[in-house]
Design a protein around this motif. Structure first.
Motif: not given
Length: 105
Positions: A1-5, A20-24, A30-32
């Motif tokens: 996962m590529n996260v920028q802080v 895509a990472d956020y969606q995953a 369990g949230r959509t």
């Protein structure tokens, strides 16, 4: 996962990650709901063609609004008539004085 802080005053404040990472992450939790990218609120922005009506609604003369924004009354008249398109700074100033949102380009 590529996260920028993103930090403020040396403390983490935001995390930015690919969609895509956020969606995953949402799926794993369990949230959509709220999983769609937000669309700009175009209803909040008044068309520039309504500028003179907005000005009059605030009880401002052309001279008063122009002076508050820092432009000439003649130039404001050209903006109101559609002859000129104001730059982003003038749009922000108009929005500020008229108390509207959506012109903060």
């Amino acid at each position: 996962m590529n996260v920028q802080v993103i930090e403020r005053d040396g403390e983490p404040e935001y995390a930015v990650l690919p969609w895509a990472d956020y969606q995953a992450l949402l799926q794993a939790a369990g949230r959509t709901e709220g999983a769609q990218p937000s669309q700009p609120n175009t209803d909040a922005a008044k068309p520039l063609s309504e500028l003179s009506a907005l000005r009059e609604g605030k009880g401002l003369s052309r001279d008063e609004l122009a002076r508050a924004v820092g432009i000439s009354p003649h130039y404001l008249g050209m903006i109101e008539s559609g002859e000129r398109q104001p730059d982003a700074a003038i749009l922000r100033a108009l929005a500020w004085v008229l108390g509207i949102s959506g012109w903060e380009a």
